[in-house]
Design an enzyme around this catalytic site. Sequence first.
Site, PDB file in Angstrom:
ATOM      1  N   ARG A 259       0.872  -1.183   0.000  1.00 49.77           N
ATOM      2  CA  ARG A 259       0.000   0.000   0.000  1.00 49.77           C
ATOM      3  C   ARG A 259       0.901   1.223   0.000  1.00 49.77           C
ATOM      4  NH1 ARG A 259      -2.620   1.119   5.540  1.00 49.77           N
ATOM      5  NH2 ARG A 259      -0.857   2.538   5.540  1.00 49.77           N
ATOM      6  N   HIS A 263      -3.658   4.662   4.910  1.00 46.26           N
ATOM      7  CA  HIS A 263      -4.906   3.901   4.861  1.00 46.26           C
ATOM      8  C   HIS A 263      -5.950   4.648   4.024  1.00 46.26           C
ATOM      9  CE1 HIS A 263      -8.348   1.592   6.037  1.00 46.26           C
ATOM     10  NE2 HIS A 263      -8.927   2.676   6.494  1.00 46.26           N
ATOM     11  N   TYR A 271       4.259   6.276   9.698  1.00 46.32           N
ATOM     12  CA  TYR A 271       4.738   5.102  10.461  1.00 46.32           C
ATOM     13  C   TYR A 271       5.430   4.070   9.556  1.00 46.32           C
ATOM     14  CZ  TYR A 271       0.118   4.058   8.611  1.00 46.32           C
ATOM     15  OH  TYR A 271      -0.952   3.932   7.760  1.00 46.32           O
TER      16      TYR A 271
HETATM   17  C1  LIG Z   1     -14.505  -5.802  11.442  1.00 49.31           C
HETATM   18  C2  LIG Z   1     -13.819  -4.499  11.199  1.00 49.31           C
HETATM   19  N1  LIG Z   1     -12.887  -4.075  12.073  1.00 49.31           N
HETATM   20  C3  LIG Z   1     -12.270  -2.882  11.878  1.00 49.31           C
HETATM   21  C4  LIG Z   1     -12.602  -2.101  10.808  1.00 49.31           C
HETATM   22  C5  LIG Z   1     -11.911  -0.734  10.585  1.00 49.31           C
HETATM   23  N2  LIG Z   1     -10.985  -0.856   9.475  1.00 49.31           N
HETATM   24  C6  LIG Z   1     -11.355  -0.542   8.212  1.00 49.31           C
HETATM   25  S1  LIG Z   1     -10.153  -0.838   7.114  1.00 49.31           S
HETATM   26  C7  LIG Z   1      -9.082  -1.365   8.323  1.00 49.31           C
HETATM   27  C8  LIG Z   1      -7.713  -1.842   7.960  1.00 49.31           C
HETATM   28  C9  LIG Z   1      -7.799  -2.961   6.997  1.00 49.31           C
HETATM   29  O1  LIG Z   1      -6.554  -3.473   6.735  1.00 49.31           O
HETATM   30  P1  LIG Z   1      -6.382  -4.637   5.684  1.00 49.31           P
HETATM   31  O2  LIG Z   1      -7.439  -5.669   5.866  1.00 49.31           O
HETATM   32  O3  LIG Z   1      -4.984  -5.101   5.770  1.00 49.31           O
HETATM   33  O4  LIG Z   1      -6.688  -3.947   4.288  1.00 49.31           O
HETATM   34  P2  LIG Z   1      -5.944  -2.708   3.603  1.00 49.31           P
HETATM   35  O5  LIG Z   1      -6.573  -1.465   4.160  1.00 49.31           O
HETATM   36  O6  LIG Z   1      -4.506  -2.825   3.902  1.00 49.31           O
HETATM   37  O7  LIG Z   1      -6.259  -2.850   2.169  1.00 49.31           O
HETATM   38  C10 LIG Z   1      -9.687  -1.303   9.563  1.00 49.31           C
HETATM   39  C11 LIG Z   1      -9.033  -1.710  10.828  1.00 49.31           C
HETATM   40  C12 LIG Z   1     -13.609  -2.573   9.926  1.00 49.31           C
HETATM   41  N3  LIG Z   1     -13.992  -1.885   8.864  1.00 49.31           N
HETATM   42  N4  LIG Z   1     -14.190  -3.787  10.138  1.00 49.31           N
END
Ligand SMILES: Cc1ncc(C[n+]2csc(CCOP(=O)(O)OP(=O)(O)O)c2C)c(N)n1
Length: 340
Positions: A259, A263, A271
Amino acid sequence: MAESTAAKKNITNRKPKVLKRKLSKKQLTELYYYMILNRALDDRISSLYKQGKFHGGAFVSRGQEATSVGSAYALEKGDVIGPMIRNSGAVLVRGVPPHEFLANYLGKKTGPTHGKDGNSHFGDLKRNIFAPVSMLGVLIPVCAGAALAFRIKKEPNVALTWIGDGGASIGDFHEGLNFAAVMKLPFVLILENNGYAYSTPTSKQSLVEDFVVRAQGYGIPGEIVDGNDVLAVYDVTKRAVERARKGEGPTLIEAKTFRMKGHAEHDDASYVPKKTIDYWQKRDPIANYEKYLLKEKVLAKKDLAEIQSTVAKEIDAAQTFAEESPLPLAEEAEQGVYAS
Ligand SMILES: Cc1ncc(C[n+]2csc(CCOP(=O)(O)OP(=O)(O)O)c2C)c(N)n1
């Protein structure tokens, strides 16, 4: 960045060898077009966000274009996808035009949610696209359910969804994938291991270096692919989709990628160590594919420039459309919320 245990044990296919199927010049060009479109749309989203034009957040997928585009390109029209926030490239491949994204981000009536969602959480059932479900992991059982429906209706289609390394820790990942496995459903899961879940590095999400080893626990094939190599992603997905269509059940594909931004646009990713960013910058999926296209003489520099200029015009027109579109009326707020 040492070679992983799984790759050493040969469980997986970390470096897919030669592309097993020949793509035509038109197809190779389309892959390039969609990756450029994905990045140009993301850049415009980022810029509009910084101009304060959106009411909500903005999610882009810089660095992950090859994973979304290559996998969606391996599907047929009747197949269903369940995209997440890094998969706008896949949604573009399925035919959703950029102006729909921008109208949605701007909360306009002409956007797919008619102003109800302020970013990319929209689907398009005409194009067999489920809307992203914010709760991570949920699209796995949802898409496994779609795959079961295909089986029951004897339709030769496949359901595919993506999950991040963070989302892979959620219970739905296990329930959905195990269900798809025991039922041998026509289902493909692409785990985008992009280094971070928000600010949490992958090493704090899982003690296994390669998520793909989990496939063995479900009794299904698992493959690792270089997620920044669009042809490798296309190839590995095509094989998984063919297995699924033949009734051989699901595949877990782990795409190693990165990525390249935070986010979301509010997150400067301070970080992330600079050396990690530099490492992946050299593996930029678009720059690498350009090198391939030039080396193999599929396209010349002027062809690449022409595609970039066509895309730039397309994005300008999309922005004009979105900005000139009306906002929804207050009395329309409840329309389209419930099934009628
Ligand atoms: C069940 C749940 N927990 C927390 C979140 C908040 N949240 C949204 S995206 C995210 C990070 C996701 O990381 P990853 O699955 O590695 O995907 P990336 O963003 O790296 O594509 C979080 C913690 C959520 N949407 N759903």
